[in-house]
Design a protein around this motif. Structure first.
Motif, PDB file in Angstrom:
ATOM      1  N   PHE A  43      91.460 -11.192   9.894  1.00 53.03           N
ATOM      2  CA  PHE A  43      90.594 -11.342  11.070  1.00 53.03           C
ATOM      3  C   PHE A  43      90.946 -10.311  12.142  1.00 53.03           C
ATOM      4  O   PHE A  43      90.045  -9.769  12.811  1.00 53.03           O
ATOM      5  CB  PHE A  43      90.686 -12.768  11.612  1.00 53.03           C
ATOM      6  CG  PHE A  43      89.768 -13.735  10.909  1.00 53.03           C
ATOM      7  CD1 PHE A  43      88.580 -14.147  11.489  1.00 53.03           C
ATOM      8  CD2 PHE A  43      90.079 -14.226   9.645  1.00 53.03           C
ATOM      9  CE1 PHE A  43      87.715 -15.030  10.842  1.00 53.03           C
ATOM     10  CE2 PHE A  43      89.233 -15.108   8.980  1.00 53.03           C
ATOM     11  CZ  PHE A  43      88.045 -15.506   9.578  1.00 53.03           C
ATOM     12  N   GLU A  44      92.211 -10.014  12.312  1.00 57.99           N
ATOM     13  CA  GLU A  44      92.593  -8.998  13.287  1.00 57.99           C
ATOM     14  C   GLU A  44      92.112  -7.618  12.864  1.00 57.99           C
ATOM     15  O   GLU A  44      91.688  -6.808  13.709  1.00 57.99           O
ATOM     16  CB  GLU A  44      94.108  -9.032  13.487  1.00 57.99           C
ATOM     17  CG  GLU A  44      94.556 -10.272  14.260  1.00 57.99           C
ATOM     18  CD  GLU A  44      96.062 -10.501  14.250  1.00 57.99           C
ATOM     19  OE1 GLU A  44      96.795  -9.640  13.717  1.00 57.99           O
ATOM     20  OE2 GLU A  44      96.496 -11.544  14.788  1.00 57.99           O
ATOM     21  N   ASP A  45      92.144  -7.343  11.566  1.00 58.21           N
ATOM     22  CA  ASP A  45      91.615  -6.068  11.068  1.00 58.21           C
ATOM     23  C   ASP A  45      90.113  -5.953  11.311  1.00 58.21           C
ATOM     24  O   ASP A  45      89.564  -4.842  11.309  1.00 58.21           O
ATOM     25  CB  ASP A  45      91.894  -5.922   9.572  1.00 58.21           C
ATOM     26  CG  ASP A  45      93.355  -5.643   9.264  1.00 58.21           C
ATOM     27  OD1 ASP A  45      94.108  -5.301  10.207  1.00 58.21           O
ATOM     28  OD2 ASP A  45      93.747  -5.791   8.085  1.00 58.21           O
ATOM     29  N   ASN A  46      89.457  -7.095  11.508  1.00 64.42           N
ATOM     30  CA  ASN A  46      88.019  -7.107  11.777  1.00 64.42           C
ATOM     31  C   ASN A  46      87.707  -7.321  13.258  1.00 64.42           C
ATOM     32  O   ASN A  46      86.586  -7.695  13.607  1.00 64.42           O
ATOM     33  CB  ASN A  46      87.331  -8.168  10.921  1.00 64.42           C
ATOM     34  CG  ASN A  46      87.112  -7.697   9.498  1.00 64.42           C
ATOM     35  OD1 ASN A  46      86.109  -7.073   9.194  1.00 64.42           O
ATOM     36  ND2 ASN A  46      88.080  -7.975   8.621  1.00 64.42           N
ATOM     37  N   GLY A  47      88.682  -7.069  14.111  1.00 62.90           N
ATOM     38  CA  GLY A  47      88.426  -7.004  15.543  1.00 62.90           C
ATOM     39  C   GLY A  47      88.707  -8.240  16.353  1.00 62.90           C
ATOM     40  O   GLY A  47      88.490  -8.249  17.575  1.00 62.90           O
ATOM     41  N   TYR A  48      89.198  -9.305  15.723  1.00 62.37           N
ATOM     42  CA  TYR A  48      89.479 -10.538  16.444  1.00 62.37           C
ATOM     43  C   TYR A  48      90.950 -10.612  16.862  1.00 62.37           C
ATOM     44  O   TYR A  48      91.823 -10.002  16.236  1.00 62.37           O
ATOM     45  CB  TYR A  48      89.155 -11.756  15.568  1.00 62.37           C
ATOM     46  CG  TYR A  48      87.683 -11.947  15.308  1.00 62.37           C
ATOM     47  CD1 TYR A  48      86.890 -12.699  16.169  1.00 62.37           C
ATOM     48  CD2 TYR A  48      87.079 -11.353  14.197  1.00 62.37           C
ATOM     49  CE1 TYR A  48      85.529 -12.866  15.924  1.00 62.37           C
ATOM     50  CE2 TYR A  48      85.719 -11.504  13.953  1.00 62.37           C
ATOM     51  CZ  TYR A  48      84.943 -12.264  14.817  1.00 62.37           C
ATOM     52  OH  TYR A  48      83.593 -12.411  14.592  1.00 62.37           O
TER      53      TYR A  48
END
Length: 284
Positions: A43-48
């Protein structure tokens, strides 16, 4: 007085400082928050930003948890829900919430409070009003329900019990790896709470399915889950689908209760991520 640890408060602060929407992960029984680590990276890799509190008093590691099983004792659904709601209250923007098993129930309780931009509930424990009671769910809960003293204790599963309830869809080598890596004791109290919910008008497992501020909700079910069979998720969906918000359900084939931690976790995580990206973009 805050129930959040300093580490949990720091996670909330980092999420706010990022300016991104947070995804709050809620684990269930027999796991720690570290079980979400791969999900968090995705999720962090997807901007969150991500926040994954433990339950109150959760130890910091699997090893510590196994050495101190009674630290889990007497944790109840209301107390745990309030703990996660406190974390959400500290966030600048409404988060997405993802929960598994009893965490899936708690995620739906949080959504019913109107605090979530979107919610994903995976193989949720039954809430008040869910009447389905499949035999496999009773067998999975038997290590707790057949021992009334478990109500006030931290309860561990044997490997055989873990295989039946969690890893029935895996080969023995992967089942053993998951048991050794992730399994910790758990409070027996929530299982008794869920089992008696439909007899108790004040049950802590009650979910406000009618709140128009509930937000979009996705329920995910593992087709071969013995602990939370399809009938429980389907019944949950039927109750939630009466809400004016978006309500969807996905049934993933050939998956058991371990679906968030086993080798197929990415399929589940991608399903959740796609839904959250649709309704709760990373840029608030």
């Amino acid at each position: 007085m805050s129930t959040l640890t300093q580490a949990e408060q720091d996670e909330v602060a980092r999420a706010n400082a990022s300016g991104r929407r947070a995804v709050v992960f809620v684990h269930g029984l027999w796991l720690l928050s570290s079980s979400w680590d791969r999900w968090r990276r995705l999720f962090e890799d997807n901007g969150y930003a991500t926040v994954a509190p433990g339950w109150p008093d959760d130890p910091g590691s699997v090893e510590e948890a196994r050495q101190n099983p009674d630290v889990f004792a007497k944790k109840m659904v209301g107390q745990v829900t309030d703990h996660y709601l406190e974390a959400v209250a500290g966030l600048t923007h409404a988060p997405a919430v993802v929960g598994h098993s009893f965490g899936g129930l708690i995620a739906q309780k949080m959504a019913g409070e109107g605090i979530a931009a979107a919610t994903v509930s995976i193989d949720n424990a039954p809430f008040q009003g869910v009447l389905a009671l499949p035999a496999s769910a009773l067998k999975s809960a038997a290590p707790v329900l057949t021992h009334p003293g478990s109500l006030g204790k931290g309860v561990s599963l044997s490997f055989e019990q873990f295989v039946y309830g969690w890893a029935n869809n895996l080969d023995e080598a992967e089942a053993r790896e998951l048991y050794d890596t992730y399994h910790v004791p758990a409070s027996g109290a929530p299982i008794f709470q869920a089992a008696t919910a439909n007899l108790n008008p004040f049950a802590e497992t009650k979910v406000d399915t009618k709140n128009p501020e509930r937000g979009p909700l996705l329920l995910i079910s593992g087709e071969n889950d013995n602990t939370v069979p399809w009938a429980i998720v389907e019944s949950s969906y039927k109750l939630q689908s009466k809400n004016s918000g978006v309500t969807r359900v996905v049934r993933l084939p050939d998956r058991g209760h371990s679906l968030v931690i086993d080798s197929g976790w990415r399929e589940v995580a991608d399903t959740a991520l796609e839904f959250i990206q649709e309704f709760a973009p990373a840029e608030p």
